[in-house]
Design a protein around this motif. Structure first.
Motif, PDB file in Angstrom:
ATOM      1  N   LYS A  51     -10.693  -5.531  21.165  1.00 60.50           N
ATOM      2  CA  LYS A  51     -10.352  -5.254  22.567  1.00 60.50           C
ATOM      3  C   LYS A  51     -10.847  -3.864  22.917  1.00 60.50           C
ATOM      4  N   GLY A  52     -11.465  -3.742  24.085  1.00 54.87           N
ATOM      5  CA  GLY A  52     -12.002  -2.467  24.519  1.00 54.87           C
ATOM      6  C   GLY A  52     -11.637  -2.211  25.969  1.00 54.87           C
ATOM      7  N   PRO A  53     -12.165  -1.141  26.536  1.00 49.76           N
ATOM      8  CA  PRO A  53     -11.868  -0.823  27.930  1.00 49.76           C
ATOM      9  C   PRO A  53     -12.449  -1.857  28.884  1.00 49.76           C
ATOM     10  N   ARG A  66     -11.534   1.082  20.849  1.00 52.12           N
ATOM     11  CA  ARG A  66     -11.695  -0.335  20.533  1.00 52.12           C
ATOM     12  C   ARG A  66     -10.776  -0.679  19.374  1.00 52.12           C
ATOM     13  N   CYS A  67     -10.093  -1.808  19.502  1.00 48.53           N
ATOM     14  CA  CYS A  67      -9.195  -2.272  18.456  1.00 48.53           C
ATOM     15  C   CYS A  67     -10.030  -2.711  17.252  1.00 48.53           C
ATOM     16  N   GLU A  68      -9.603  -2.334  16.043  1.00 44.23           N
ATOM     17  CA  GLU A  68     -10.372  -2.667  14.841  1.00 44.23           C
ATOM     18  C   GLU A  68     -10.171  -4.113  14.402  1.00 44.23           C
ATOM     19  N   LEU A 117      -5.138   1.642  10.234  1.00 47.82           N
ATOM     20  CA  LEU A 117      -6.095   1.124  11.207  1.00 47.82           C
ATOM     21  C   LEU A 117      -5.669   1.509  12.616  1.00 47.82           C
ATOM     22  N   ARG A 118      -6.631   1.585  13.514  1.00 47.24           N
ATOM     23  CA  ARG A 118      -6.348   1.833  14.922  1.00 47.24           C
ATOM     24  C   ARG A 118      -6.417   0.491  15.638  1.00 47.24           C
ATOM     25  N   VAL A 119      -5.264  -0.058  15.989  1.00 48.28           N
ATOM     26  CA  VAL A 119      -5.200  -1.404  16.550  1.00 48.28           C
ATOM     27  C   VAL A 119      -4.435  -1.394  17.864  1.00 48.28           C
ATOM     28  N   SER A 120      -4.650  -2.444  18.633  1.00 45.06           N
ATOM     29  CA  SER A 120      -3.890  -2.623  19.872  1.00 45.06           C
ATOM     30  C   SER A 120      -2.511  -3.167  19.522  1.00 45.06           C
ATOM     31  N   THR A 121      -1.573  -2.977  20.415  1.00 41.28           N
ATOM     32  CA  THR A 121      -0.228  -3.483  20.162  1.00 41.28           C
ATOM     33  C   THR A 121      -0.217  -5.006  20.171  1.00 41.28           C
ATOM     34  N   ASN A 122      -1.144  -5.610  20.888  1.00 37.16           N
ATOM     35  CA  ASN A 122      -1.279  -7.064  20.867  1.00 37.16           C
ATOM     36  C   ASN A 122      -1.716  -7.541  19.477  1.00 37.16           C
ATOM     37  N   LEU A 166      -3.778   1.344  22.313  1.00 40.39           N
ATOM     38  CA  LEU A 166      -4.099   1.503  20.896  1.00 40.39           C
ATOM     39  C   LEU A 166      -3.094   2.416  20.208  1.00 40.39           C
ATOM     40  N   ALA A 167      -2.842   2.118  18.941  1.00 37.40           N
ATOM     41  CA  ALA A 167      -1.950   2.943  18.129  1.00 37.40           C
ATOM     42  C   ALA A 167      -2.490   2.996  16.708  1.00 37.40           C
ATOM     43  N   ASN A 168      -2.262   4.118  16.041  1.00 32.05           N
ATOM     44  CA  ASN A 168      -2.621   4.239  14.628  1.00 32.05           C
ATOM     45  C   ASN A 168      -1.475   3.659  13.813  1.00 32.05           C
ATOM     46  N   ILE A 169      -1.738   2.586  13.099  1.00 30.57           N
ATOM     47  CA  ILE A 169      -0.707   1.864  12.369  1.00 30.57           C
ATOM     48  C   ILE A 169      -1.080   1.828  10.884  1.00 30.57           C
ATOM     49  N   THR A 170      -0.101   2.015  10.026  1.00 29.27           N
ATOM     50  CA  THR A 170      -0.299   1.879   8.586  1.00 29.27           C
ATOM     51  C   THR A 170       0.216   0.517   8.158  1.00 29.27           C
ATOM     52  N   PHE A 171      -0.695  -0.336   7.713  1.00 29.34           N
ATOM     53  CA  PHE A 171      -0.351  -1.667   7.228  1.00 29.34           C
ATOM     54  C   PHE A 171      -0.240  -1.630   5.706  1.00 29.34           C
ATOM     55  N   ILE A 172       0.539  -2.550   5.149  1.00 35.61           N
ATOM     56  CA  ILE A 172       0.654  -2.691   3.705  1.00 35.61           C
ATOM     57  C   ILE A 172      -0.111  -3.937   3.294  1.00 35.61           C
ATOM     58  N   SER A 173      -1.115  -3.765   2.444  1.00 34.51           N
ATOM     59  CA  SER A 173      -1.875  -4.897   1.930  1.00 34.51           C
ATOM     60  C   SER A 173      -1.302  -5.271   0.571  1.00 34.51           C
ATOM     61  N   GLU A 174      -0.691  -6.454   0.511  1.00 36.76           N
ATOM     62  CA  GLU A 174      -0.079  -6.894  -0.742  1.00 36.76           C
ATOM     63  C   GLU A 174      -1.147  -7.273  -1.770  1.00 36.76           C
ATOM     64  N   ALA A 175      -2.253  -7.829  -1.319  1.00 38.68           N
ATOM     65  CA  ALA A 175      -3.315  -8.245  -2.238  1.00 38.68           C
ATOM     66  C   ALA A 175      -3.976  -7.032  -2.887  1.00 38.68           C
ATOM     67  N   LEU A 176      -4.229  -5.992  -2.096  1.00 38.22           N
ATOM     68  CA  LEU A 176      -4.893  -4.800  -2.621  1.00 38.22           C
ATOM     69  C   LEU A 176      -3.913  -3.819  -3.244  1.00 38.22           C
TER      70      LEU A 176
END
Length: 102
Positions: free
Chosen positions: A10-12, A4-6, A49-54, A33-43
Motif C-alpha cells: 500500500k502506498g500514497p 509503502r507497506c512492506e 517491518l514498516r507495515v500498514s495497520t491493515n 504506517l507503523a514500525n512493528i516488531t513481529f516474532i517469527s517462530e520458524a526463524l
C-alpha cells in the motif's frame, strides 16, 4: 524512506481536498504506517517491518507472520519481506498446493 507497506505494498494515493466553496486542490492520502516488531517462530527471531495497520490486522487474522508470508504473493512483498519469505520456506518447507474439489 518510502511510504509503502512492506507486506501489502500500500502506498500514497492522490485525490482532492474540497473546500466549503467546492474548490478542489490536489492532496495526498498517506497510508497509516507503523514500525512493528513481529516474532517469527520458524526463524526463532524478531523481525522489524514498516507495515500498514491493515496489514497488521491481516497478519493476526492469518495466524502470525510466518503463515502470512507463506500465503502472500511474491510480487507484492518488499525485498526484505521476500527474503524473509524465502528463509521461512527453507526452514519449514514449501506449503503443499491446495487442490480444488470439482
Amino acid at each position: 524512506m518510502s511510504r509503502r507497506c512492506e507486506l501489502t505494498a500500500k502506498g500514497p494515493q492522490t485525490g482532492h481536498k474540497v473546500s466549503h466553496s467546492n474548490i478542489k486542490t490536489k492532496r495526498r492520502f498517506l497510508p497509516n504506517l507503523a514500525n512493528i516488531t513481529f516474532i517469527s517462530e520458524a526463524l526463532g527471531r524478531n523481525v522489524r517491518l514498516r507495515v500498514s495497520t491493515n496489514a497488521l490486522k491481516s497478519v493476526d487474522h492469518n495466524g502470525g507472520l510466518d503463515a502470512y508470508l507463506l500465503k502472500a504473493k511474491a510480487d507484492v512483498l518488499s525485498p526484505r519481506a521476500l527474503d524473509l519469505k524465502r528463509a521461512i520456506e527453507k526452514k519449514v518447507g514449501k506449503p503443499a498446493p491446495v487442490e480444488k474439489a470439482s
